[in-house]
Enzyme design. Structure first.
Site, PDB file in Angstrom:
ATOM      1  N   HIS A 118       0.341 -12.277   1.248  1.00 35.23           N
ATOM      2  CA  HIS A 118      -0.436 -11.304   0.480  1.00 35.23           C
ATOM      3  C   HIS A 118      -0.492 -11.682  -0.996  1.00 35.23           C
ATOM      4  O   HIS A 118       0.516 -11.667  -1.689  1.00 35.23           O
ATOM      5  CB  HIS A 118       0.191  -9.913   0.637  1.00 35.23           C
ATOM      6  CG  HIS A 118      -0.733  -8.798   0.272  1.00 35.23           C
ATOM      7  ND1 HIS A 118      -0.307  -7.485   0.200  1.00 35.23           N
ATOM      8  CD2 HIS A 118      -2.056  -8.772  -0.034  1.00 35.23           C
ATOM      9  CE1 HIS A 118      -1.337  -6.720  -0.123  1.00 35.23           C
ATOM     10  NE2 HIS A 118      -2.401  -7.483  -0.276  1.00 35.23           N
ATOM     11  N   TYR A 173       0.828  -1.204   0.000  1.00 39.35           N
ATOM     12  CA  TYR A 173       0.000   0.000   0.000  1.00 39.35           C
ATOM     13  C   TYR A 173       0.866   1.259   0.000  1.00 39.35           C
ATOM     14  O   TYR A 173       1.373   1.691   1.042  1.00 39.35           O
ATOM     15  CB  TYR A 173      -0.927   0.012   1.220  1.00 39.35           C
ATOM     16  CG  TYR A 173      -1.837  -1.196   1.330  1.00 39.35           C
ATOM     17  CD1 TYR A 173      -2.197  -1.954   0.217  1.00 39.35           C
ATOM     18  CD2 TYR A 173      -2.337  -1.590   2.567  1.00 39.35           C
ATOM     19  CE1 TYR A 173      -3.029  -3.061   0.330  1.00 39.35           C
ATOM     20  CE2 TYR A 173      -3.172  -2.690   2.694  1.00 39.35           C
ATOM     21  CZ  TYR A 173      -3.514  -3.419   1.568  1.00 39.35           C
ATOM     22  OH  TYR A 173      -4.333  -4.515   1.697  1.00 39.35           O
TER      23      TYR A 173
END
Length: 331
Positions: free
Chosen positions: A141, A56
């Site tokens: 992830h 992010y």
């Protein structure tokens, strides 16, 4: 705000939790002050579970989350991050990171790495960016295209970190259900984070993931409950799964919105309430980038959704028969 447990190690999450992708300048920049204000608003609303990731904003979200949480008592909140993408500095940064969705300078490149060494290096780098000595949960992830390495090396590395007491809970986070179901059935993960696949518009997690999680006693964190925007504010130009929503889905969301309003509630409230009808769901993760968005999410989360809304949604075929729905009065 009520809390639920993730795994046997005592890790707890609030039922409404904060997803920090937006604090990595997802799609558009925000200032450090705006990010801090959003996190303060979440804290004031009673939210005590925060989720971030190196991906992010190539580390920006982690830095901002860490900056805000370092001033809070460490035992009072739960923090998760993710592993699988290492961030490597580039010699001569050129342009921005919008190709990956983040309005930040392209100072680093992402390198997929689900090796045991890569998982440890990723966590160490995350702790440095966060400025904290531990996180509570680590998820693999998006291992979609790296299944072999993720199961052979990445997952065992997480298991060792948990056994060493470095983290309290482990899991995987993805936008699909098939591999998450495999994690639930074939490994000893504590939780999985499923984004976008259990919403008012997409109940595909009900086919495999949620029954498996319930059977094996694993917690499911539901992300993307608004399907990246469509269920928050349906209409022309709304986004669904990070792209422009097709007309048929826009019409369906608008129908649900009108139905919710007829029953004296809102579509956002219904979208937030829906996942909790399934016993495997521990928390709903909501992305926010401003105090207004946080306060609205908290208010909608506390808004009652009448039983008649769910009955009508089923009667009109907007929710398949057999889909569990919340009861306003469980008794």
């Amino acid at each position: 705000m009520a809390r639920r447990g993730i795994g046997p190690g005592g890790v707890e999450v609030t039922e409404l939790s904060f997803g920090a992708a937006g604090l990595g300048n997802l799609y558009a920049p925000i200032t450090d002050e705006e990010a801090a204000a959003a996190l303060d608003a979440a804290w004031d609303a009673g939210i005590r579970y925060f989720d971030t990731a190196p991906h992010y904003g190539i580390g920006l979200s982690e830095r901002r989350v860490g900056e805000a949480l370092r001033t809070r008592p460490r035992e009072s909140y739960t923090l998760s991050t993710k592993a699988g993408r290492l961030l490597e500095a580039v010699e001569r940064p050129v342009g921005d990171d919008l190709a990956h969705g983040f309005a930040v300078p392209a100072t680093h490149r992402r390198v997929w790495d689900f090796s045991a060494d890569g998982i440890r290096r990723s966590l160490e780098a995350s702790l440095t960016r966060l400025g904290l000595d531990r996180v509570d949960v680590v998820y693999l992830h998006d291992p979609d295209d790296h299944a072999e390495q993720a199961f052979r090396e990445g997952y065992p590395a997480l298991e060792r970190l948990r056994s060493e007491g470095v983290v309290g809970a482990i899991g995987a986070g993805m936008n699909q259900t098939a591999m998450l179901t495999r994690f639930v059935r074939d490994t000893d993960v504590d939780a999985v984070l499923c984004a976008g696949r259990y919403t008012l518009l997409d109940q595909s997690a009900l086919t495999d993931l949620l029954p498996a999680a319930h059977e094996h006693g694993k917690a499911v964190v539901i992300g993307g409950v608004f399907n990246s925007g469509l269920l928050a504010d349906p209409g022309p130009g709304a986004t669904y799964d990070y792209t422009t929503a097709p007309r048929a889905l826009v019409d369906r969301a608008c129908h649900l919105k009108a139905m919710a309003e007829r029953h004296g509630t809102t579509l956002r409230a219904a979208a937030l309430a829906f996942p909790f009808a399934h016993p495997a769901v521990a928390t709903v993760l909501v992305g926010a980038r401003s105090p207004h968005e946080v306060r609205d999410a908290a208010a909608q989360f506390a808004t009652a959704v009448p039983d008649d809304f769910w009955k009508e949604a089923r009667a009109e075929g907007l929710l398949p028969l057999g889909t569990p729905v919340p009861a306003e009065d469980p008794a």
